[in-house]
Scaffold this motif. Structure first.
Motif, PDB file in Angstrom:
ATOM      1  N   SER A  51       0.813  -1.220   0.000  1.00 51.56           N
ATOM      2  CA  SER A  51       0.000   0.000   0.000  1.00 51.56           C
ATOM      3  C   SER A  51       0.845   1.268   0.000  1.00 51.56           C
ATOM      4  N   THR A  52       1.980   1.265   0.705  1.00 49.59           N
ATOM      5  CA  THR A  52       2.821   2.461   0.734  1.00 49.59           C
ATOM      6  C   THR A  52       3.449   2.721  -0.628  1.00 49.59           C
ATOM      7  N   THR A  53       3.848   1.653  -1.310  1.00 45.65           N
ATOM      8  CA  THR A  53       4.423   1.807  -2.651  1.00 45.65           C
ATOM      9  C   THR A  53       3.378   2.307  -3.634  1.00 45.65           C
ATOM     10  N   ILE A  54       2.174   1.727  -3.589  1.00 39.84           N
ATOM     11  CA  ILE A  54       1.118   2.156  -4.500  1.00 39.84           C
ATOM     12  C   ILE A  54       0.748   3.612  -4.232  1.00 39.84           C
ATOM     13  N   ASP A  55       0.702   4.007  -2.972  1.00 40.46           N
ATOM     14  CA  ASP A  55       0.426   5.402  -2.619  1.00 40.46           C
ATOM     15  C   ASP A  55       1.449   6.327  -3.280  1.00 40.46           C
ATOM     16  N   LYS A  56       2.731   6.004  -3.152  1.00 45.75           N
ATOM     17  CA  LYS A  56       3.783   6.847  -3.740  1.00 45.75           C
ATOM     18  C   LYS A  56       3.677   6.892  -5.265  1.00 45.75           C
ATOM     19  N   LEU A  57       3.367   5.748  -5.880  1.00 46.53           N
ATOM     20  CA  LEU A  57       3.261   5.699  -7.333  1.00 46.53           C
ATOM     21  C   LEU A  57       2.026   6.452  -7.829  1.00 46.53           C
ATOM     22  N   LEU A  58       0.925   6.374  -7.081  1.00 45.27           N
ATOM     23  CA  LEU A  58      -0.263   7.145  -7.452  1.00 45.27           C
ATOM     24  C   LEU A  58       0.068   8.630  -7.525  1.00 45.27           C
ATOM     25  N   ARG A  59       0.827   9.111  -6.557  1.00 42.24           N
ATOM     26  CA  ARG A  59       1.187  10.522  -6.558  1.00 42.24           C
ATOM     27  C   ARG A  59       2.207  10.835  -7.641  1.00 42.24           C
ATOM     28  N   ALA A  60       3.173   9.931  -7.845  1.00 45.40           N
ATOM     29  CA  ALA A  60       4.203  10.157  -8.863  1.00 45.40           C
ATOM     30  C   ALA A  60       3.622  10.185 -10.273  1.00 45.40           C
ATOM     31  N   PHE A  61       2.591   9.359 -10.522  1.00 45.05           N
ATOM     32  CA  PHE A  61       1.981   9.282 -11.845  1.00 45.05           C
ATOM     33  C   PHE A  61       0.819  10.264 -12.015  1.00 45.05           C
ATOM     34  N   GLY A  62       0.601  11.104 -11.020  1.00 48.35           N
ATOM     35  CA  GLY A  62      -0.457  12.104 -11.117  1.00 48.35           C
ATOM     36  C   GLY A  62      -1.853  11.517 -11.068  1.00 48.35           C
ATOM     37  N   LEU A  63      -1.998  10.369 -10.413  1.00 46.82           N
ATOM     38  CA  LEU A  63      -3.286   9.674 -10.377  1.00 46.82           C
ATOM     39  C   LEU A  63      -4.069   9.884  -9.084  1.00 46.82           C
ATOM     40  N   MET A  64      -3.401  10.283  -8.023  1.00 48.28           N
ATOM     41  CA  MET A  64      -4.066  10.331  -6.721  1.00 48.28           C
ATOM     42  C   MET A  64      -5.276  11.260  -6.731  1.00 48.28           C
ATOM     43  N   GLN A  65      -5.083  12.497  -7.141  1.00 50.19           N
ATOM     44  CA  GLN A  65      -6.196  13.443  -7.087  1.00 50.19           C
ATOM     45  C   GLN A  65      -7.301  13.099  -8.085  1.00 50.19           C
ATOM     46  N   PRO A  66      -6.980  12.737  -9.347  1.00 49.49           N
ATOM     47  CA  PRO A  66      -8.056  12.330 -10.258  1.00 49.49           C
ATOM     48  C   PRO A  66      -8.845  11.127  -9.751  1.00 49.49           C
ATOM     49  N   LEU A  67      -8.160  10.181  -9.093  1.00 49.35           N
ATOM     50  CA  LEU A  67      -8.847   9.009  -8.560  1.00 49.35           C
ATOM     51  C   LEU A  67      -9.755   9.398  -7.404  1.00 49.35           C
ATOM     52  N   ARG A  68      -9.277  10.257  -6.527  1.00 43.91           N
ATOM     53  CA  ARG A  68     -10.127  10.735  -5.430  1.00 43.91           C
ATOM     54  C   ARG A  68     -11.371  11.425  -5.970  1.00 43.91           C
ATOM     55  N   GLU A  69     -11.190  12.232  -7.009  1.00 42.51           N
ATOM     56  CA  GLU A  69     -12.322  12.971  -7.571  1.00 42.51           C
ATOM     57  C   GLU A  69     -13.337  12.034  -8.223  1.00 42.51           C
ATOM     58  N   ARG A  70     -12.865  11.016  -8.931  1.00 44.30           N
ATOM     59  CA  ARG A  70     -13.785  10.092  -9.583  1.00 44.30           C
ATOM     60  C   ARG A  70     -14.562   9.271  -8.557  1.00 44.30           C
ATOM     61  N   GLU A  92      -4.668   2.661  10.513  1.00 44.03           N
ATOM     62  CA  GLU A  92      -3.832   2.505  11.701  1.00 44.03           C
ATOM     63  C   GLU A  92      -2.540   1.805  11.289  1.00 44.03           C
ATOM     64  N   ASP A  93      -1.445   2.142  11.962  1.00 39.62           N
ATOM     65  CA  ASP A  93      -0.127   1.543  11.698  1.00 39.62           C
ATOM     66  C   ASP A  93       0.371   1.824  10.286  1.00 39.62           C
ATOM     67  N   GLY A  94      -0.034   2.954   9.726  1.00 38.36           N
ATOM     68  CA  GLY A  94       0.500   3.351   8.431  1.00 38.36           C
ATOM     69  C   GLY A  94       1.909   3.917   8.571  1.00 38.36           C
ATOM     70  N   MET A  95       2.621   3.993   7.458  1.00 40.22           N
ATOM     71  CA  MET A  95       3.939   4.606   7.455  1.00 40.22           C
ATOM     72  C   MET A  95       3.793   6.122   7.544  1.00 40.22           C
ATOM     73  N   ALA A  96       4.853   6.789   7.993  1.00 39.47           N
ATOM     74  CA  ALA A  96       4.817   8.247   8.109  1.00 39.47           C
ATOM     75  C   ALA A  96       4.504   8.873   6.754  1.00 39.47           C
ATOM     76  N   GLY A  97       3.513   9.732   6.719  1.00 40.63           N
ATOM     77  CA  GLY A  97       3.153  10.417   5.491  1.00 40.63           C
ATOM     78  C   GLY A  97       2.313   9.612   4.529  1.00 40.63           C
ATOM     79  N   GLN A  98       1.933   8.378   4.910  1.00 39.97           N
ATOM     80  CA  GLN A  98       1.151   7.541   3.998  1.00 39.97           C
ATOM     81  C   GLN A  98      -0.231   8.135   3.778  1.00 39.97           C
ATOM     82  N   GLN A  99      -0.662   8.157   2.512  1.00 38.79           N
ATOM     83  CA  GLN A  99      -1.966   8.684   2.157  1.00 38.79           C
ATOM     84  C   GLN A  99      -2.857   7.580   1.608  1.00 38.79           C
ATOM     85  N   THR A 100      -4.160   7.808   1.660  1.00 36.06           N
ATOM     86  CA  THR A 100      -5.109   6.893   1.038  1.00 36.06           C
ATOM     87  C   THR A 100      -5.956   7.657   0.035  1.00 36.06           C
ATOM     88  N   VAL A 101      -6.598   6.914  -0.843  1.00 29.08           N
ATOM     89  CA  VAL A 101      -7.562   7.503  -1.769  1.00 29.08           C
ATOM     90  C   VAL A 101      -8.835   7.849  -1.007  1.00 29.08           C
TER      91      VAL A 101
END
Length: 213
Positions: A51-70, A92-101
């Protein structure tokens, strides 16, 4: 919508297995790596992985905000394992700075069942889907600590030290499971999700007090 187009988030995780499962269930399944690809699908499946890797990649690929909006606009989504974490409003028990959709009003505990060596299999019944209990595979899986009255609990672990823990939920057209249905050959969860996408149906979960594991 007889043949919905369902994307599988293809940044990391069990992408090929989910693509095949969705195709067998009657959807047109496509990988999604870019905002333009997300814009062309009717729904999205968020696979297992880290989940932490996917979170970082979502932000790196510019997908996080469009996915949240959809998702906020009502796009159906299904999250498996890491995907469940990503669809949770709180973790709970997420890594520092970890985000979710976000999208499902629940608290999910990351790696709740332990590390890779603690992966296990168990029997899980989902009454909404019916039929024989699922042979569920849990791999570094989360569990749901609590849900709001708007979230329908679909399944709990039935026995063992984690008996009673919530492992499948639905809120509207958002579905999440702790386990990996794509590795067992039992496609009922995928069929259930495809049917929700076709119907665009709201949740029928009755209002109830906050439910905890």
């Amino acid at each position: 919508m007889s043949t919905p187009t369902i994307g599988v988030l293809a940044l990391q995780g069990d992408v090929a297995e989910h693509l095949r499962a969705l195709e067998v269930c009657g959807a047109r399944a496509v990988p999604v790596r870019r905002p333009s690809e997300l814009a062309d699908v009717d729904a999205l499946l968020l696979p297992g992985g880290e989940s932490t890797t996917i979170d970082k990649l979502l932000r790196a690929f510019g997908l996080m905000q469009p996915l949240r909006e959809r998702i906020a606009a009502g796009m159906p989504a299904y999250g498996s394992c890491a995907g469940m974490i990503l669809l949770a409003d709180r973790i709970e028990d997420g890594m520092a700075g970890q985000q979710t959709v976000g999208g499902i009003d629940m608290v999910v505990r990351r790696n709740a069942f332990g590390r890779q060596v603690d992966s296990f299999e168990a029997t899980v019944a989902i009454a909404t889907i019916g039929g024989a209990p699922f042979h569920a595979v849990f791999i570094r899986a989360p569990w749901v600590e609590s849900v709001s009255a708007d979230v329908e609990v679909l399944a709990r672990v039935e026995s063992g030290p984690a008996a009673g823990r919530i492992v499948a939920v639905r809120q509207g057209t958002l579905v999440a499971t702790s386990f990996h249905p794509e590795v067992t050959g039992d496609l009922r969860v995928h069929e259930y999700f495809v049917s929700l996408v076709r119907e665009g149906a709201p949740s029928t979960a009755p209002a109830s007090p906050i439910d905890t594991a």
